[in-house]
Write a protein that holds these residues in place. Sequence first.
Motif, PDB file in Angstrom:
ATOM      1  N   ALA A   7       0.824  -1.209   0.000  1.00  0.00           N
ATOM      2  CA  ALA A   7       0.000   0.000   0.000  1.00  0.00           C
ATOM      3  C   ALA A   7       0.859   1.261   0.000  1.00  0.00           C
ATOM      4  CB  ALA A   7      -0.936  -0.002   1.212  1.00  0.00           C
ATOM      5  N   ALA A   8       1.984   1.220   0.704  1.00  0.00           N
ATOM      6  CA  ALA A   8       2.881   2.381   0.728  1.00  0.00           C
ATOM      7  C   ALA A   8       3.521   2.591  -0.638  1.00  0.00           C
ATOM      8  CB  ALA A   8       3.957   2.186   1.793  1.00  0.00           C
ATOM      9  N   GLU A  66       2.210   1.719  -3.485  1.00  0.00           N
ATOM     10  CA  GLU A  66       1.169   2.207  -4.383  1.00  0.00           C
ATOM     11  C   GLU A  66       0.864   3.678  -4.120  1.00  0.00           C
ATOM     12  OE1 GLU A  66      -3.048   0.583  -6.185  1.00  0.00           O
ATOM     13  OE2 GLU A  66      -2.275  -0.246  -4.314  1.00  0.00           O
ATOM     14  N   SER A  67       0.848   4.073  -2.852  1.00  0.00           N
ATOM     15  CA  SER A  67       0.552   5.463  -2.512  1.00  0.00           C
ATOM     16  C   SER A  67       1.589   6.410  -3.087  1.00  0.00           C
ATOM     17  CB  SER A  67       0.500   5.638  -0.988  1.00  0.00           C
ATOM     18  OG  SER A  67      -0.569   4.910  -0.433  1.00  0.00           O
ATOM     19  N   ALA A  84      -1.092  11.264  -6.869  1.00  0.00           N
ATOM     20  CA  ALA A  84      -1.731  10.869  -5.614  1.00  0.00           C
ATOM     21  C   ALA A  84      -0.806  11.133  -4.431  1.00  0.00           C
ATOM     22  CB  ALA A  84      -2.121   9.391  -5.670  1.00  0.00           C
ATOM     23  N   ALA A  85       0.496  10.914  -4.632  1.00  0.00           N
ATOM     24  CA  ALA A  85       1.459  11.135  -3.555  1.00  0.00           C
ATOM     25  C   ALA A  85       1.482  12.599  -3.136  1.00  0.00           C
ATOM     26  CB  ALA A  85       2.847  10.694  -4.001  1.00  0.00           C
ATOM     27  N   LEU A 115      -1.481  13.364  -1.067  1.00  0.00           N
ATOM     28  CA  LEU A 115      -1.308  12.795   0.269  1.00  0.00           C
ATOM     29  C   LEU A 115      -0.354  13.638   1.104  1.00  0.00           C
ATOM     30  CD1 LEU A 115      -2.044  10.374   2.067  1.00  0.00           C
ATOM     31  CD2 LEU A 115      -0.085   9.163   1.087  1.00  0.00           C
ATOM     32  N   VAL A 155       2.196   7.217   5.122  1.00  0.00           N
ATOM     33  CA  VAL A 155       1.858   6.063   4.282  1.00  0.00           C
ATOM     34  C   VAL A 155       2.144   4.740   4.987  1.00  0.00           C
ATOM     35  CG1 VAL A 155       2.166   7.299   2.108  1.00  0.00           C
ATOM     36  CG2 VAL A 155       4.137   6.158   3.150  1.00  0.00           C
ATOM     37  N   TYR A 179       5.012   3.653   6.303  1.00  0.00           N
ATOM     38  CA  TYR A 179       6.218   3.113   5.674  1.00  0.00           C
ATOM     39  C   TYR A 179       6.977   2.175   6.613  1.00  0.00           C
ATOM     40  CZ  TYR A 179       9.872   2.948   2.226  1.00  0.00           C
ATOM     41  OH  TYR A 179      10.744   2.507   1.259  1.00  0.00           O
TER      42      TYR A 179
END
Length: 664
Positions: free
Chosen positions: A110-111, A113-114, A120-121, A124, A268, A270
């Motif tokens: 998920a991190a 992908e984010s 999108a990053a 965020l 995210v 991480y």
Amino acid sequence: MSGFDTLLVANRGEIAVRIIRTARDLGYRTIAIHSDADAAAPHVRLADDAVRVGPAPAAESYLRIEHVLDAAVASGAQAIHPGYGFLSENARFAQAVLDAGLVWVGPPPAAIESMGDKAAAKRLMRDAGVPLLPGYQGVDQSDELLLREAERIGVPLMVKAAAGGGGKGMRLVTDAAGLPDAIGAARREAASAFGNDDLIIERALLRPRHVEIQVLADHHGNVLSLGERDCSIQRRHQKVVEEAPSPAVDAALRSTMGRAAVDAAAAVGYVGAGTVEFLLDTDSVDPDDPSRPGFFFLEMNTRLQVEHPVTELVTGLDLVEWQLRVAQGEALGFTQDEVAIDGHAIEVRLYAEDPANDFLPASGTVAAFEVGEGVRVDTGVEVGSIVGAHYDPMIAKIIAHAPDRDTARRRLRSALADATVLGLTTNRAFLVDVLSQELFADGGATTAFLDEVDLAAADPVDAATVAAAAAVMHRERCLVAERRTPGLSEWDSRGARDVTMRLAVGDDLHDVVVHTHLGRTQVRLADTVVATDAQADVVIVGDRRVPYRAVVRGQDHLLLRLGTRDLEVRDVLLAPPEDTVVRGEGILLAPMHGGVTAVHVAPGDRVRLGDVVAVLEAMKMEHTMTADVDGLVAEVCVSAGSQVATDDVLVRITPDEELDDEER
């Protein structure tokens, strides 16, 4: 979390060697993967076991998720480390590893992908309070909207691939009229490199510093900053020189940027080693005004960075070791206050490329590769290795560490100047020149460095250089003759001996005579006579002693490092005449192996000198092929998606002077 003792490294070359060495030191059993082109590569031999994953093209081997997972199962691997590049930032691969019951040595899918989608990053990061440049990161990707947003933002601006990295799918626009072409080129390159042609647009800083923060996080909620790296010297958005710490960052700014990077990673969820990249505008830093932080989020690389060695050398931490420890479930064994910076480290990337020919990637077989003591060399090649068109042309990373910046700079420059890399064209002399520049020595380099400094062009091959090459060629021939007929290699009934050569050095031919008499040697060329004496590793030219290293490819062919120059020297006196290949005059040839990504002309089209006719992608870079004459396109020999070899004909153009009046 399951433990593991067998690690598969899903990569090749330098980074695979780097990971395998640390893993073996920690007692892990290591598994390498390889394509057909890498069957005998150093990383394959270094590992405990190796598995073939496909033919040479990366798309058919290293990028095939199912092949990598099959290799893990077949070899008994329990964990996979992706290195950098290839599948390292592929969330689908990370999830497939976990779904297969294996340990993923990296952040959660998920991190990845984010942060993998730059648009999108940025959204965020905005929500997490991390500073951003003005820009557009929306989901509406119509050209019309992008053009309107660009008008709102204003030039200069940067067009970037939303799914990109490594400088691919990126264009700087300083004139609004060039925006449509920039969008088109960025879309093509992004689609080719990432399978996604979405773009973002943001305000461009023309002279920023590129400063990135290394972060390390565990599964227990601990996230730490390990200090910054300055990667400002870049060519086509590819880093050339990296150093830690940054000469533009003081302790207060380091702390502020470090907190922002930790916030970004925490946002995210991480885990592992990652890098948060920022653009630093030193002119706008105001420590008393939070609205003017002076640094702006660029992207996060959810993997180990190429330049991680400089952080390792100044912190004393082995980042690969900590990646493995975190993957085993360990908590970080130190706190933020215990992270200390010791001295200074600088790294350069030694590439097989030709600085004199627009840095086009080069290929060939490594005939000699030697770097002296006092520096760290991370490499995946050795003598006999082939640097081909299928993979990145990096030969090695060379890193110097010292108590202070200038000592590290001098140490690295000296190591590069004395290094021997023969068999293919490299950027070695270019790197020496960069490290010698006053602007770099003073710590003032920005991302505009290579546009602002006057890097020296290669010195012409002068009489002294030709004489030295002739003396070395003569010595090598005498050594061969001496082995065949001891004591008679230079005997002549007249007491003196003349040997005639026609030396091809670079693009020029030189007629020379090597005259020997009573143990003394002179080289005569044109109206010049040069006294020489070639010894085991030094050739004396007049009053100068020039160190050299020679690799003999035949009695008429030498690869020669002469001082800081790398030369290919041939004696073509007895060579048959070569067939000539028409280059230019309307015949456009591929400068290297690669794939055709676009063709912009068709037979019968009129073109002008400089018009783009085709686009070629090779070694991860896009190269535009332009018309070299005014005329009509007579033949298009390739199509988008086709593969070409060096010197393949791409397009034939009939020059205007060969057309009749009606055709003109």
